[in-house]
Design a protein around this motif. Structure first.
Motif, PDB file in Angstrom:
ATOM      1  N   VAL A 176      29.171 -42.205 -12.878  1.00  0.00           N
ATOM      2  CA  VAL A 176      30.099 -43.324 -12.785  1.00  0.00           C
ATOM      3  C   VAL A 176      30.147 -43.858 -11.357  1.00  0.00           C
ATOM      4  N   LEU A 177      29.995 -42.971 -10.373  1.00  0.00           N
ATOM      5  CA  LEU A 177      29.937 -43.372  -8.971  1.00  0.00           C
ATOM      6  C   LEU A 177      28.667 -42.777  -8.388  1.00  0.00           C
ATOM      7  N   PRO A 178      27.577 -43.524  -8.337  1.00  0.00           N
ATOM      8  CA  PRO A 178      26.294 -42.952  -7.931  1.00  0.00           C
ATOM      9  C   PRO A 178      26.279 -42.532  -6.466  1.00  0.00           C
ATOM     10  N   ALA A 179      25.453 -41.532  -6.188  1.00  0.00           N
ATOM     11  CA  ALA A 179      25.232 -41.140  -4.795  1.00  0.00           C
ATOM     12  C   ALA A 179      24.392 -42.226  -4.141  1.00  0.00           C
ATOM     13  N   LEU A 180      24.911 -42.817  -3.089  1.00  0.00           N
ATOM     14  CA  LEU A 180      24.230 -43.949  -2.476  1.00  0.00           C
ATOM     15  C   LEU A 180      22.989 -43.510  -1.710  1.00  0.00           C
ATOM     16  N   ASP A 181      21.919 -44.272  -1.879  1.00  0.00           N
ATOM     17  CA  ASP A 181      20.721 -44.105  -1.060  1.00  0.00           C
ATOM     18  C   ASP A 181      20.893 -45.016   0.157  1.00  0.00           C
ATOM     19  N   ARG A 182      21.522 -44.480   1.182  1.00  0.00           N
ATOM     20  CA  ARG A 182      21.880 -45.291   2.342  1.00  0.00           C
ATOM     21  C   ARG A 182      20.648 -45.789   3.089  1.00  0.00           C
ATOM     22  N   THR A 183      19.554 -45.049   2.981  1.00  0.00           N
ATOM     23  CA  THR A 183      18.324 -45.484   3.642  1.00  0.00           C
ATOM     24  C   THR A 183      17.823 -46.783   3.020  1.00  0.00           C
ATOM     25  N   ARG A 184      17.791 -46.814   1.691  1.00  0.00           N
ATOM     26  CA  ARG A 184      17.335 -48.035   1.014  1.00  0.00           C
ATOM     27  C   ARG A 184      18.273 -49.205   1.290  1.00  0.00           C
ATOM     28  N   LEU A 185      19.572 -48.940   1.289  1.00  0.00           N
ATOM     29  CA  LEU A 185      20.527 -50.012   1.557  1.00  0.00           C
ATOM     30  C   LEU A 185      20.384 -50.535   2.982  1.00  0.00           C
ATOM     31  N   ALA A 186      20.118 -49.618   3.920  1.00  0.00           N
ATOM     32  CA  ALA A 186      19.907 -50.048   5.303  1.00  0.00           C
ATOM     33  C   ALA A 186      18.635 -50.886   5.427  1.00  0.00           C
ATOM     34  N   GLU A 187      17.624 -50.527   4.627  1.00  0.00           N
ATOM     35  CA  GLU A 187      16.384 -51.317   4.631  1.00  0.00           C
ATOM     36  C   GLU A 187      16.638 -52.726   4.114  1.00  0.00           C
ATOM     37  N   LEU A 188      17.494 -52.848   3.098  1.00  0.00           N
ATOM     38  CA  LEU A 188      17.855 -54.177   2.600  1.00  0.00           C
ATOM     39  C   LEU A 188      18.439 -55.029   3.716  1.00  0.00           C
ATOM     40  N   LEU A 214      40.904 -36.708  -6.890  1.00  0.00           N
ATOM     41  CA  LEU A 214      40.039 -37.853  -7.156  1.00  0.00           C
ATOM     42  C   LEU A 214      38.597 -37.565  -6.747  1.00  0.00           C
ATOM     43  N   GLU A 215      38.442 -36.946  -5.591  1.00  0.00           N
ATOM     44  CA  GLU A 215      37.095 -36.634  -5.101  1.00  0.00           C
ATOM     45  C   GLU A 215      36.399 -35.649  -6.026  1.00  0.00           C
ATOM     46  N   THR A 216      37.140 -34.642  -6.500  1.00  0.00           N
ATOM     47  CA  THR A 216      36.550 -33.646  -7.398  1.00  0.00           C
ATOM     48  C   THR A 216      36.138 -34.269  -8.727  1.00  0.00           C
ATOM     49  N   LEU A 217      37.019 -35.079  -9.309  1.00  0.00           N
ATOM     50  CA  LEU A 217      36.703 -35.710 -10.588  1.00  0.00           C
ATOM     51  C   LEU A 217      35.467 -36.595 -10.484  1.00  0.00           C
ATOM     52  N   ALA A 218      35.355 -37.327  -9.370  1.00  0.00           N
ATOM     53  CA  ALA A 218      34.196 -38.203  -9.184  1.00  0.00           C
ATOM     54  C   ALA A 218      32.933 -37.393  -8.927  1.00  0.00           C
ATOM     55  N   ALA A 219      33.046 -36.355  -8.085  1.00  0.00           N
ATOM     56  CA  ALA A 219      31.869 -35.553  -7.740  1.00  0.00           C
ATOM     57  C   ALA A 219      31.300 -34.841  -8.962  1.00  0.00           C
ATOM     58  N   GLU A 220      32.172 -34.426  -9.867  1.00  0.00           N
ATOM     59  CA  GLU A 220      31.728 -33.737 -11.085  1.00  0.00           C
ATOM     60  C   GLU A 220      31.386 -34.717 -12.207  1.00  0.00           C
ATOM     61  N   ASN A 221      31.492 -36.012 -11.925  1.00  0.00           N
ATOM     62  CA  ASN A 221      31.216 -37.073 -12.897  1.00  0.00           C
ATOM     63  C   ASN A 221      32.113 -36.968 -14.130  1.00  0.00           C
ATOM     64  N   VAL A 222      33.312 -36.447 -13.917  1.00  0.00           N
ATOM     65  CA  VAL A 222      34.289 -36.408 -15.004  1.00  0.00           C
ATOM     66  C   VAL A 222      34.863 -37.804 -15.221  1.00  0.00           C
ATOM     67  N   ALA A 223      35.287 -38.442 -14.115  1.00  0.00           N
ATOM     68  CA  ALA A 223      35.859 -39.785 -14.219  1.00  0.00           C
ATOM     69  C   ALA A 223      36.063 -40.354 -12.830  1.00  0.00           C
ATOM     70  N   LEU A 224      36.095 -41.666 -12.753  1.00  0.00           N
ATOM     71  CA  LEU A 224      36.506 -42.344 -11.525  1.00  0.00           C
ATOM     72  C   LEU A 224      37.910 -42.891 -11.778  1.00  0.00           C
ATOM     73  N   LEU A 225      38.904 -42.220 -11.183  1.00  0.00           N
ATOM     74  CA  LEU A 225      40.287 -42.664 -11.233  1.00  0.00           C
ATOM     75  C   LEU A 225      40.667 -43.200  -9.863  1.00  0.00           C
ATOM     76  N   GLY A 226      41.900 -43.682  -9.718  1.00  0.00           N
ATOM     77  CA  GLY A 226      42.302 -44.279  -8.446  1.00  0.00           C
ATOM     78  C   GLY A 226      43.612 -43.721  -7.939  1.00  0.00           C
ATOM     79  N   PRO A 227      43.936 -43.988  -6.674  1.00  0.00           N
ATOM     80  CA  PRO A 227      45.209 -43.544  -6.108  1.00  0.00           C
ATOM     81  C   PRO A 227      46.336 -44.505  -6.469  1.00  0.00           C
ATOM     82  N   VAL A 228      47.561 -44.026  -6.399  1.00  0.00           N
ATOM     83  CA  VAL A 228      48.722 -44.870  -6.655  1.00  0.00           C
ATOM     84  C   VAL A 228      49.918 -44.307  -5.894  1.00  0.00           C
ATOM     85  N   VAL A 229      50.862 -45.159  -5.574  1.00  0.00           N
ATOM     86  CA  VAL A 229      52.144 -44.732  -5.017  1.00  0.00           C
ATOM     87  C   VAL A 229      53.223 -45.279  -5.940  1.00  0.00           C
ATOM     88  N   VAL A 230      54.021 -44.388  -6.504  1.00  0.00           N
ATOM     89  CA  VAL A 230      55.091 -44.769  -7.425  1.00  0.00           C
ATOM     90  C   VAL A 230      56.410 -44.258  -6.868  1.00  0.00           C
TER      91      VAL A 230
END
Length: 461
Positions: free
Chosen positions: A34-46, A416-432
């Motif tokens: 859901v949140l791919p590991a970025l290939d920063r080298t390729r993006l820098a080449e762009l 949030l970081e754990t859920l994304a890293a394990e590809n469980v889900a991409l959730l977001g932060p909130v303040v209530v």
């Protein structure tokens, strides 16, 4: 030879590769990150690549799309992409976008875009009927909810400030005041700043225990400003706040606006299209009483970005605020056509209505109603699961599809970081209510019961 056209062979190859790309993307979603590991080298080449003097051709371009662009793009279509009020496009969207790009209609006046003019009018009349606006209403499709709110407030200024086109706010008069809740979208503040109202003249009214605008506090703020010699002018109510999905008491606010002679705008970018379901009428039927309303077809109709919308109850007011004469544009009155350059700030504008119209034609309202009701049911399922789990705390009532919660003893950022890293889900932060937590927003027609149960199981562990 025309250097900017494809040959017959290149068109064949481009068509084949495009179909293969779209098919491969669709089939690969269940296993995608859901949140791919970025290939920063390729993006820098762009970024480092200079403007090319010579083109690389069709096949090399498709190769570059497939090895650089796709792998470094957030998988918005993933069924557990639940971080924002942003759903995946419906299945016909890529094809509608391709046809619209080929036609390249400039949807400003009807001579340049006759079919597009009628299609946009049809879409706007359909959307107005969902909200409950009268036949006299008019609207226009925009780049999103923020621009729609800006246009609505500009229309309200033109309607309520004499000679606004000529003098704007450059006059010896008391400041205008706009009222909204502390939970309102930041686009209200941004519109006030851009239009010259000024942030000092935006009142952020407190909310009740369900995070809805407090009407008693609103009334008190209006009375106080009148006593102080200011000019209460507009109220922006919210039908689906971004943080918690709360819906302001629209009928009570409409009653107050009528009594105080204030323009009522409803920000329904998140929630108003849930009115496709009759079950939501009791909660948000007050939308029909607004002077103007913001909708976002690129949310609950799942069309590809961008497709926002503003509707104004008295359509003549929208036109009066935006119409200007131009001697070089040949227009004529035609009861079938609409010149949309007279209903918004843009002259050049693309055929946004085509993807909305195409989706409704392909699938029918019934399909979108079912998809939206499914997201509401899944949000309730997630909310019930959180309430039933020791160590998880629900931070706000689940009104629409936003589910806000906390994991006891854990930092939201780490969860949030754990859920994304394990590809469980991409959730977001909130303040209530001052408490930091986590927010899942289920505005994704691909999300299933199994996806919700997977998230709950990981949270429990």
């Amino acid at each position: 030879m025309n250097e900017l056209l494809l040959t017959d062979d290149e068109r064949d190859r481009a068509g084949g590769r495009l179909v293969a790309l779209l098919d491969g993307y669709e089939r690969g979603l269940p296993k995608a990150d859901v949140l791919p590991a970025l290939d920063r080298t390729r993006l820098a080449e762009l970024l480092a690549t200079p403007m090319p003097e010579r083109g690389i051709g069709v096949d090399a371009l498709f190769d570059r799309w497939e090895d650089t662009i796709l792998p470094n793009s957030t998988t918005v279509a993933h069924p557990r992409f639940l971080a924002y009020v942003l759903g995946p496009p419906n299945g016909i969207a890529p094809y509608a976008e391709a046809v619209a790009a080929a036609l390249n209609q400039n949807c400003n006046f009807s001579q340049l875009s006759p079919a597009a003019s009628v299609v946009e009018r049809a879409v706007l009349e359909w959307l107005a009927s969902v909200v409950g606006f009268p036949a006299t209403s008019k609207g226009i499709l925009t780049g999103g909810g923020s621009l729609a709110t800006l246009q609505a407030l500009a229309t309200a200024l033109h309607d309520r400030v004499p000679d606004f086109h000529a003098t704007g706010l450059q006059r010896d008069a008391a400041p205008l005041v706009v009222y909204t809740s502390v939970e309102a979208h930041r686009s209200v503040d941004k519109a006030a700043a851009i239009l010259g109202i000024g942030l000092d003249n935006v009142r952020h009214v407190r909310t009740d225990e369900r995070h809805r605008m407090d009407v008693h506090a609103l009334r008190a703020a209006i009375e106080r400003d009148r006593r102080d010699g200011l000019r209460p002018w507009c109220v922006v109510a919210t039908c689906g706040t971004v943080s918690t999905g709360s819906v302001d008491p629209l009928d009570a606010i409409a009653d107050l606006c009528a009594a105080e002679d204030l323009w009522l705008h409803v920000d329904g970018a998140y929630g108003a299209l849930f009115l496709l379901s009759e079950d939501m009428r009791s909660l948000m039927g007050g939308c029909a009483r607004a002077d103007s309303i913001t909708l976002d077809p690129h949310k609950l109709l799942f069309v590809s970005l961008e497709a926002g919308c503003v509707l104004v109850r008295d359509g003549a007011k929208l036109r009066d605020a935006h119409a200007f004469d131009s001697s070089y544009l040949t227009v004529a009155d035609d009861e079938l056509m609409t010149d949309y350059m007279d209903y918004g700030p843009q002259l050049s504008r693309n055929f946004k209505a085509f993807k909305v119209w195409s989706a409704l034609q392909a699938f029918g309202v019934e399909a979108f109603r079912a998809a939206n009701e499914r997201t509401l049911e899944l949000a309730q399922r997630l909310g019930r699961g959180i309430e039933a789990t020791p160590g998880l705390t629900l931070l706000a009532p689940v009104t629409l599809t936003a589910v806000c919660f906390a994991v006891d003893g854990a930092s939201p950022a780490e969860v949030l970081e754990t859920l994304a890293a394990e590809n469980v889900a991409l959730l977001g932060p909130v303040v209530v209510a001052g408490k930091r937590g986590i927010r899942a927003c289920i505005t994704n027609h691909r999300t299933s019961t199994a996806d919700i149960d997977l998230i709950l199981e990981r949270l429990r562990r």
